[in-house]
Design an enzyme around this catalytic site. Structure first.
Site, PDB file in Angstrom:
ATOM      1  N   ASP A 224       0.848  -1.187   0.000  1.00 41.34           N
ATOM      2  CA  ASP A 224       0.000   0.000   0.000  1.00 41.34           C
ATOM      3  C   ASP A 224       0.888   1.243   0.000  1.00 41.34           C
ATOM      4  OD1 ASP A 224      -2.430  -1.544   0.373  1.00 41.34           O
ATOM      5  OD2 ASP A 224      -1.749  -1.858   2.426  1.00 41.34           O
ATOM      6  N   ASP A 263      -2.150  -2.548  -4.738  1.00 42.81           N
ATOM      7  CA  ASP A 263      -2.998  -2.891  -3.598  1.00 42.81           C
ATOM      8  C   ASP A 263      -3.736  -1.609  -3.192  1.00 42.81           C
ATOM      9  OD1 ASP A 263      -4.222  -4.402  -1.666  1.00 42.81           O
ATOM     10  OD2 ASP A 263      -2.444  -4.729  -0.461  1.00 42.81           O
ATOM     11  N   ASP A 267      -4.417   2.374   3.865  1.00 39.92           N
ATOM     12  CA  ASP A 267      -5.146   1.413   4.691  1.00 39.92           C
ATOM     13  C   ASP A 267      -4.912   1.733   6.160  1.00 39.92           C
ATOM     14  OD1 ASP A 267      -6.082   0.174   2.450  1.00 39.92           O
ATOM     15  OD2 ASP A 267      -5.048  -1.734   2.773  1.00 39.92           O
ATOM     16  N   ARG A 320     -14.034   1.159  -2.267  1.00 38.07           N
ATOM     17  CA  ARG A 320     -13.367   1.366  -0.975  1.00 38.07           C
ATOM     18  C   ARG A 320     -12.986   2.825  -0.757  1.00 38.07           C
ATOM     19  NH1 ARG A 320      -9.223  -3.837  -0.410  1.00 38.07           N
ATOM     20  NH2 ARG A 320     -10.767  -5.455  -0.857  1.00 38.07           N
TER      21      ARG A 320
END
Length: 444
Positions: A224, A263, A267, A320
């Protein structure tokens, strides 16, 4: 800087596009919204590295608040222009407050993917060994080439992942400064600030083929752009997070599936808490932001994952934005832009035991994309979604969703009301305000 070339697939590096500068007459709109009192004063010569998150500005201001490295002495203020200098500045000085100023775009993978490949790894042999026509779809891959792929991935991970210590502020200098292909790991620490950075998502040079993923298999990637893992009091402000030079549309396909090399962008997981994400631009990415990364993480995440998202711009995002598990997430005054030619799945993902409070946001949707799709139910969890505008019109997102997607009926009422908010702008004005001021290079 060179283009990446991997498996015969060249991706030309282009300049990362930036939108126009803030209009001079609009300075007043950002007063009180970007940090300590008086963003106007900050904008006129104050050192970004010395600024702290304002009291009351989201969950990141809870308790002791977020001050990053603002108290650093002169010996712990670094200006870096290379990835190696950046790594050294992160390691120097223990947990003493530090300010790292990133000047220009620094590249974590300037040597290219081939530099990470383990001896004997051969991608063409990997494709031949694990072709579903040969290997099938019932068993995860194993054997020499998978072991060598894993070793190659480990080499890359060691090169591009960096740990951000407690009491650290990382800021971009002026416009056009940031990090290409690196992964910033904010793990198990307290009090970190990232501001005014353009962060281009890392490219996974060695995705793994999983023949058992779905009905036909899939390529899975690591890395990430930013990971907030078990950390507290984090402020991400006025950054641009993007796939940049390497959009998914540029990636090849093997075995009938896209060779996925991305990815997440940001996060926030595993007990992370008290995070404010403000005035950022999230651009051209698929799986953008997880808040809580596992349904089985209740022991870590229950009562935590308290995150505020405000005045961020999401454009070209597939899904997301964010997907939420467990956390009390406050999302207000964000602008979500779905472009006409992009793939789109959903904006807010409603996951296990989540309590999303999403109000006063603006959505710009093209013809053919219903507001019902802005919400996606993964597990039963109530949410509040009020005073949101779609294409300039007040829209009850839950009512529209439940009417059009009755198999995913959502419950209204998150059961809590945010108190840590600064000025809440009219959602009618949000597209202009956010599009003008969000992202790297917008702080003066």
């Amino acid at each position: 800087m060179n283009a990446y070339s991997w498996h015969g697939h060249a991706i030309t590096r282009s300049a990362i596009a930036r939108r126009t500068a803030v209009l001079a007459g609009c300075t007043a709109l950002v007063l009180g919204l970007t940090g300590t009192t008086g963003a106007g004063a900050q904008a006129q010569g104050r050192d970004l590295g010395r600024q702290v998150l304002a009291a009351g500005d989201g969950w990141g201001s809870q308790g002791a608040g977020t001050t990053g490295g603002s108290a650093a002495d002169a010996a712990h203020v670094h200006t870096v222009t290379t990835w190696e200098e950046f790594q050294a500045a992160l390691k120097e000085g223990g947990s003493a407050p530090r300010i790292i100023k990133v000047k220009g775009m620094i590249d974590a993978v300037s040597q290219g993917c081939d530099a990470f490949a383990a001896e004997g790894y051969d991608f063409q042999q990997y494709l031949a060994d694990y072709d579903p026509a040969v290997w099938g779809n019932d068993t995860p891959v194993s054997g020499e080439q998978e072991d060598l792929r894993d070793a190659s991935a480990d080499n890359q991970g060691k090169a591009i992942k960096v740990s951000v210590p407690a009491n650290t502020t990382i800021v971009g200098v002026g416009k056009g400064s940031g990090i290409l292909g690196g992964s910033l790991q904010i793990r198990g620490v307290d009090n970190v600030i990232l501001r005014n950075l353009t962060v281009e998502a890392p490219i996974d040079c060695f995705p793994q083929w999983d023949p058992t993923d779905g009905t036909t298999g899939a390529w899975n990637s690591e890395y990430d752009g930013v990971v907030v893992y078990g950390s507290t009091h984090v402020w991400l402000d006025h950054n641009t997070f993007t796939d940049g030079r390497h959009p998914d549309s540029s990636l090849p396909s093997y075995f009938g599936e896209i060779y996925q090399q991305h990815d997440g962008l940001v996060d926030i997981v595993r007990g992370a808490n008290h995070v404010t994400v403000s005035w950022n631009s999230f651009e051209d990415h698929d799986k953008t932001m997880l808040i809580g990364n596992s349904d089985s993480a209740a022991a870590d995440d229950t009562g935590k994952l308290k995150v505020t998202l405000h005045h961020n711009r999401f454009e070209g995002i597939v899904e997301r934005a964010p997907r939420v598990r467990f956390g009390q997430v406050d999302s207000y005054n964000n602008h979500f832009v779905v472009t006409e030619d992009q793939p789109y799945v959903y904006t807010f993902g409603i996951g296990i035991e989540s309590r999303l409070y999403a109000t006063d946001n603006a959505f710009s949707l093209p013809k053919g994309v219903s507001p019902a799709r802005t919400l996606k139910k993964w597990k039963e969890a109530p949410l509040t979604a009020e005073n949101n505008y779609v294409n300039g019109r007040l829209t009850d997102l839950i009512a529209v969703h439940n009417a059009e997607i009755p198999e995913e009926t959502l419950q209204s009422g998150a059961g809590w009301t945010p108190t840590l908010r600064t000025k809440v702008d009219s959602p009618r004005a949000v597209p202009w305000i956010v599009d003008t001021h969000a992202g790297a290079g917008r702080l003066r």
